[in-house]
Scaffold this active site. Structure first.
Site, PDB file in Angstrom:
ATOM      1  N   LEU A   1       0.907  -1.201   0.069  1.00 23.72           N
ATOM      2  CA  LEU A   1       0.079   0.052  -0.128  1.00 23.72           C
ATOM      3  C   LEU A   1       0.834   1.132  -0.004  1.00 23.72           C
ATOM      4  O   LEU A   1       0.747   2.200   0.931  1.00 23.72           O
ATOM      5  CB  LEU A   1      -0.961  -0.095   1.063  1.00 23.72           C
ATOM      6  CG  LEU A   1      -2.144  -0.884   1.294  1.00 23.72           C
ATOM      7  CD1 LEU A   1      -2.925  -1.030   2.304  1.00 23.72           C
ATOM      8  CD2 LEU A   1      -3.188  -0.296   0.060  1.00 23.72           C
TER       9      LEU A   1
ATOM     10  N   VAL B   1       2.049   4.484  -2.353  1.00 23.04           N
ATOM     11  CA  VAL B   1       1.300   5.492  -3.052  1.00 23.04           C
ATOM     12  C   VAL B   1       0.788   5.301  -4.558  1.00 23.04           C
ATOM     13  O   VAL B   1      -0.467   4.977  -4.528  1.00 23.04           O
ATOM     14  CB  VAL B   1       2.155   6.811  -3.604  1.00 23.04           C
ATOM     15  CG1 VAL B   1       1.362   7.826  -4.457  1.00 23.04           C
ATOM     16  CG2 VAL B   1       2.978   7.542  -2.197  1.00 23.04           C
TER      17      VAL B   1
ATOM     18  N   ARG C   1       2.804  -5.376   4.375  1.00 22.75           N
ATOM     19  CA  ARG C   1       3.608  -5.775   5.304  1.00 22.75           C
ATOM     20  C   ARG C   1       3.292  -5.504   6.806  1.00 22.75           C
ATOM     21  O   ARG C   1       3.407  -6.329   7.698  1.00 22.75           O
ATOM     22  CB  ARG C   1       5.094  -5.509   5.160  1.00 22.75           C
ATOM     23  CG  ARG C   1       6.221  -6.410   5.669  1.00 22.75           C
ATOM     24  CD  ARG C   1       7.643  -6.301   4.845  1.00 22.75           C
ATOM     25  NE  ARG C   1       7.684  -4.969   4.581  1.00 22.75           N
ATOM     26  CZ  ARG C   1       8.341  -4.061   5.268  1.00 22.75           C
ATOM     27  NH1 ARG C   1       9.204  -4.793   6.224  1.00 22.75           N
ATOM     28  NH2 ARG C   1       8.559  -2.756   4.696  1.00 22.75           N
TER      29      ARG C   1
ATOM     30  N   ALA D   1      11.355  -2.871  -6.045  1.00 27.41           N
ATOM     31  CA  ALA D   1      12.077  -3.637  -7.143  1.00 27.41           C
ATOM     32  C   ALA D   1      13.209  -4.200  -6.336  1.00 27.41           C
ATOM     33  O   ALA D   1      13.824  -3.899  -5.330  1.00 27.41           O
ATOM     34  CB  ALA D   1      12.536  -2.763  -8.157  1.00 27.41           C
TER      35      ALA D   1
ATOM     36  N   SER E   1       2.949   3.613 -15.599  1.00 30.27           N
ATOM     37  CA  SER E   1       3.376   4.917 -15.512  1.00 30.27           C
ATOM     38  C   SER E   1       2.342   5.983 -15.341  1.00 30.27           C
ATOM     39  O   SER E   1       1.105   5.682 -16.092  1.00 30.27           O
ATOM     40  CB  SER E   1       4.174   5.428 -16.886  1.00 30.27           C
ATOM     41  OG  SER E   1       4.562   6.698 -16.783  1.00 30.27           O
ATOM     42  N   GLY E   2       2.578   7.045 -14.681  1.00 26.73           N
ATOM     43  CA  GLY E   2       1.369   7.929 -14.547  1.00 26.73           C
ATOM     44  C   GLY E   2       1.468   8.522 -13.165  1.00 26.73           C
ATOM     45  O   GLY E   2       0.611   9.524 -12.907  1.00 26.73           O
TER      46      GLY E   2
ATOM     47  N   LYS F   1       8.963  -0.265 -20.163  1.00 25.29           N
ATOM     48  CA  LYS F   1       9.173   0.946 -19.111  1.00 25.29           C
ATOM     49  C   LYS F   1      10.285   1.428 -18.962  1.00 25.29           C
ATOM     50  O   LYS F   1      10.119   2.705 -18.434  1.00 25.29           O
ATOM     51  CB  LYS F   1       8.333   0.212 -17.647  1.00 25.29           C
ATOM     52  CG  LYS F   1       7.990   1.093 -16.727  1.00 25.29           C
ATOM     53  CD  LYS F   1       7.452   2.364 -16.903  1.00 25.29           C
ATOM     54  CE  LYS F   1       7.125   3.371 -15.811  1.00 25.29           C
ATOM     55  NZ  LYS F   1       7.811   3.618 -14.557  1.00 25.29           N
TER      56      LYS F   1
ATOM     57  N   HIS G   1      10.852   3.871 -21.663  1.00 25.84           N
ATOM     58  CA  HIS G   1       9.867   4.939 -21.235  1.00 25.84           C
ATOM     59  C   HIS G   1      10.601   6.015 -20.318  1.00 25.84           C
ATOM     60  O   HIS G   1      10.673   7.401 -20.559  1.00 25.84           O
ATOM     61  CB  HIS G   1       8.633   4.701 -20.617  1.00 25.84           C
ATOM     62  CG  HIS G   1       7.848   5.424 -19.982  1.00 25.84           C
ATOM     63  ND1 HIS G   1       7.906   5.968 -19.033  1.00 25.84           N
ATOM     64  CD2 HIS G   1       6.560   6.139 -20.578  1.00 25.84           C
ATOM     65  CE1 HIS G   1       6.991   7.045 -18.544  1.00 25.84           C
ATOM     66  NE2 HIS G   1       6.177   7.061 -19.572  1.00 25.84           N
ATOM     67  N   ASN G   2      11.296   5.429 -19.169  1.00 25.43           N
ATOM     68  CA  ASN G   2      11.843   6.354 -18.253  1.00 25.43           C
ATOM     69  C   ASN G   2      12.797   6.748 -18.887  1.00 25.43           C
ATOM     70  O   ASN G   2      13.277   8.104 -18.436  1.00 25.43           O
ATOM     71  CB  ASN G   2      12.174   5.478 -17.047  1.00 25.43           C
ATOM     72  CG  ASN G   2      10.870   5.282 -16.015  1.00 25.43           C
ATOM     73  OD1 ASN G   2       9.926   5.635 -16.429  1.00 25.43           O
ATOM     74  ND2 ASN G   2      10.996   4.974 -14.810  1.00 25.43           N
TER      75      ASN G   2
ATOM     76  N   GLU H   1      12.079   9.717 -20.679  1.00 25.55           N
ATOM     77  CA  GLU H   1      11.506  10.788 -19.512  1.00 25.55           C
ATOM     78  C   GLU H   1      12.771  11.603 -19.007  1.00 25.55           C
ATOM     79  O   GLU H   1      12.609  12.655 -18.872  1.00 25.55           O
ATOM     80  CB  GLU H   1      10.702  10.112 -18.357  1.00 25.55           C
ATOM     81  CG  GLU H   1      10.299  10.610 -17.281  1.00 25.55           C
ATOM     82  CD  GLU H   1       9.605   9.497 -16.270  1.00 25.55           C
ATOM     83  OE1 GLU H   1       8.708   8.834 -16.721  1.00 25.55           O
ATOM     84  OE2 GLU H   1      10.195   9.717 -15.025  1.00 25.55           O
TER      85      GLU H   1
ATOM     86  N   LYS I   1      16.170   6.596  -9.521  1.00 22.94           N
ATOM     87  CA  LYS I   1      16.013   5.248  -8.994  1.00 22.94           C
ATOM     88  C   LYS I   1      16.477   4.113  -9.936  1.00 22.94           C
ATOM     89  O   LYS I   1      16.316   2.892  -9.534  1.00 22.94           O
ATOM     90  CB  LYS I   1      14.606   5.142  -8.648  1.00 22.94           C
ATOM     91  CG  LYS I   1      14.307   6.091  -7.432  1.00 22.94           C
ATOM     92  CD  LYS I   1      12.573   5.550  -6.881  1.00 22.94           C
ATOM     93  CE  LYS I   1      11.630   5.797  -7.983  1.00 22.94           C
ATOM     94  NZ  LYS I   1      11.452   7.184  -8.277  1.00 22.94           N
TER      95      LYS I   1
ATOM     96  N   ARG J   1      22.430  14.282 -14.444  1.00 22.35           N
ATOM     97  CA  ARG J   1      21.874  14.159 -13.214  1.00 22.35           C
ATOM     98  C   ARG J   1      23.204  13.522 -12.071  1.00 22.35           C
ATOM     99  O   ARG J   1      23.132  14.150 -11.048  1.00 22.35           O
ATOM    100  CB  ARG J   1      20.916  12.873 -13.105  1.00 22.35           C
ATOM    101  CG  ARG J   1      19.732  13.131 -13.575  1.00 22.35           C
ATOM    102  CD  ARG J   1      18.812  12.178 -12.962  1.00 22.35           C
ATOM    103  NE  ARG J   1      17.277  12.575 -13.819  1.00 22.35           N
ATOM    104  CZ  ARG J   1      16.233  11.823 -13.557  1.00 22.35           C
ATOM    105  NH1 ARG J   1      16.137  10.987 -12.540  1.00 22.35           N
ATOM    106  NH2 ARG J   1      15.188  12.279 -14.288  1.00 22.35           N
TER     107      ARG J   1
END
Ligand code: 3PG
Length: 471
Positions: free
Chosen positions: A11, A13, A34, A77, A129-130, A183, A186-187, A190, A262, A289
């Protein structure tokens, strides 16, 4: 008591919002976390009054689900994902389906699909994603694994996903870890677009002397165009406008200039290097970065290597979106997508993913962080030519490149003259210039390799492998 349609583990975000999304779409749910206190807190707050129940332990969780069970894991992950899989596996039965919705490394997903399918469970590695809002209202989802496993979850995913004019933003991506691979790319795209917008902000602020509100106005203009209309430009405008209620200064100016990550941008670049795909714009954003995190060193170097004395440059009128700067941002954004698509094309043949490029562009048109109006053009380009080797040579994109290249060159050379770093913009210029050059100087590199290491070379005037005694 009737059993729940859908189960969620984790649970955080994203997990909270995804289960609320599933329930809103008619799938009664059971949640497990958990720490049970978090489950209770959720059930008494956002989860209250809904067809959502909680489970104290994994046996209870599994018992509350109808068969075959459909369980979405939204956990960290790496090791935590493996831990959840091994804790829940003893309670699963043949045909049950585990879906990993986290940002897993695609090779981990390959391994898990193989292991779990051997035990007759289904396993889907799904990029989501979103952000929080997307998860609740409709994300873009990239599920990979066996087709039969996907079919078991397809009705739920199609309802939960963002909807665009040609359908929901979810499709079966391909086998194994392909969903997480897509994905990851995609990142990577991004990262590229975020850095491109950061560079344009830096130029507008330091080189053009513009205030935050003026920069926000340019972003608003860009967001209204076909080439730059996108979620990331939209939120950049918002980020530029927000003020600190305490002193009415813009919050963005108070943020420490160190960007975190990440891992997915790094994995994109590693994959590109392994697959021989050229992704310089994406790599430049990752390196930016890394460089940003070296704050202490940069402070020291600024005093030793002479602080840059910025001279003002003119990059056009704000009323027409600062034309040359917009040209630069459009081309670098196109380059980010082109490089990501090229990487996926290579991965598709190397790993036998059979990726369907128009469908990937289609599911990125809504819900996800890189959604933009350009994606319709990207979808069209791959529909026109499914074997397209690079987006840049599609007729619509080629016209953009030819028309906007002088603007990009002007901005990059101007930035170089005044000493402002524009890593994504300048690597895009080199990327395009390299790509449109039929003969590059690597003939000389080959000569040197042959000179010191007898590595041999090919010739342009005759077939064969050659060696020369150079010295
Ligand atoms: C995510 O998937 O969480 C973000 O889109 C990318 O995260 P990062 O910028 O922290 O790597």
């Amino acid at each position: 008591m009737s059993k729940a349609h859908f189960g969620l583990i984790g649970l955080g975000v994203m997990g909270e919002n995804l289960v609320l999304n599933a329930e809103r779409n008619g799938f009664s749910s059971v949640v497990y976390n958990r720490t049970f206190s978090k489950t209770e807190a959720f059930l008494h707050s956002r989860g209250s009054g809904r067809a959502i129940t909680g489970a104290k332990d994994l046996r209870d969780f599994v018992d509350q689900l109808e068969r075959p069970r459909r369980i979405l894991m939204m956990v960290k992950a790496g090791q935590p994902t493996d831990a959840v899989i091994s804790q829940i596996s003893p309670f699963l039965e043949e045909g049950d389906l585990l879906i990993d919705g986290g940002n897993s490394l695609f090779t981990d997903t390959e391994r898990r699909v193989a292991e779990l399918e051997k035990k007759s469970f289904g396993y889907i590695g799904m990029g989501v994603s979103g952000g929080a809002k997307g998860a609740l209202e409709g994300p873009s989802m990239m599920p990979g694994g066996t087709k039969t496993s996907y079919k078991a979850i397809e009705p739920l995913l199609r309802k939960m996903a963002a909807q665009v004019e040609d359908g929901p933003c979810v499709t079966y991506i391909g086998p194994g870890g392909s969903g997480h691979f897509v994905k990851t790319v995609h990142n990577g795209i991004e990262y590229g677009i975020e850095q491109i917008l950061a560079e344009s902000y830096d130029l507008m602020k330091r080189v053009c002397g513009m205030q935050s509100e003026e920069i926000a106005d340019v972003m608003a203009y860009w967001n209204g165009t076909e080439e730059l209309g996108s979620y990331l430009v939209e939120i950049t405008e918002a980020c530029m406008r927000v003020k600190d209620p305490l002193d009415s200064t813009h919050v963005v100016e108070k943020i420490m200039d160190k960007a975190g990550q990440k891992g997915t941008g790094l994995w994109t670049v590693i994959s590109a290097l392994e697959l021989g795909a050229s992704v310089p714009t994406i790599y430049a954003s990752l390196n930016a970065r890394v460089m940003s995190s070296m704050k202490t060193q940069r402070i020291q170097a600024e005093s030793i290597l002479k602080k840059i004395d910025i001279k003002h440059l003119d990059f056009g009128n704000t009323s027409d979106g600062m034309k040359p700067l917009m040209d630069a941002v459009v081309l670098a954004t196109i380059a980010s997508y082109a490089q990501g698509m090229e990487l996926m094309r290579r991965a598709s043949s190397e790993y036998n993913y059979k990726l369907h490029m128009p469908s990937i562009a289609q599911i990125w048109k809504g819900g996800c962080i890189i959604r933009s109006s350009l994606l319709r053009r990207i979808q069209d380009a791959y529909n026109l030519d499914p074997q397209l080797s690079n987006l840049l040579i599609d007729p619509w994109f080629a016209e953009q490149v030819i028309r906007r290249l002088p603007g990009l060159a002007k901005v990059v050379s101007g930035a170089a003259q005044v000493g402002v770093p524009v890593p994504c913009l300048s690597s895009t210029l080199d990327y395009i210039n390299s790509y449109r050059t039929a003969r590059l100087p690597q003939n000389l590199v080959q000569a040197m390799r042959d000179c010191f290491g007898s590595h041999t070379y090919e010739r342009v005037d005759k077939e064969g492998v050659f060696h020369t005694e150079w010295i």
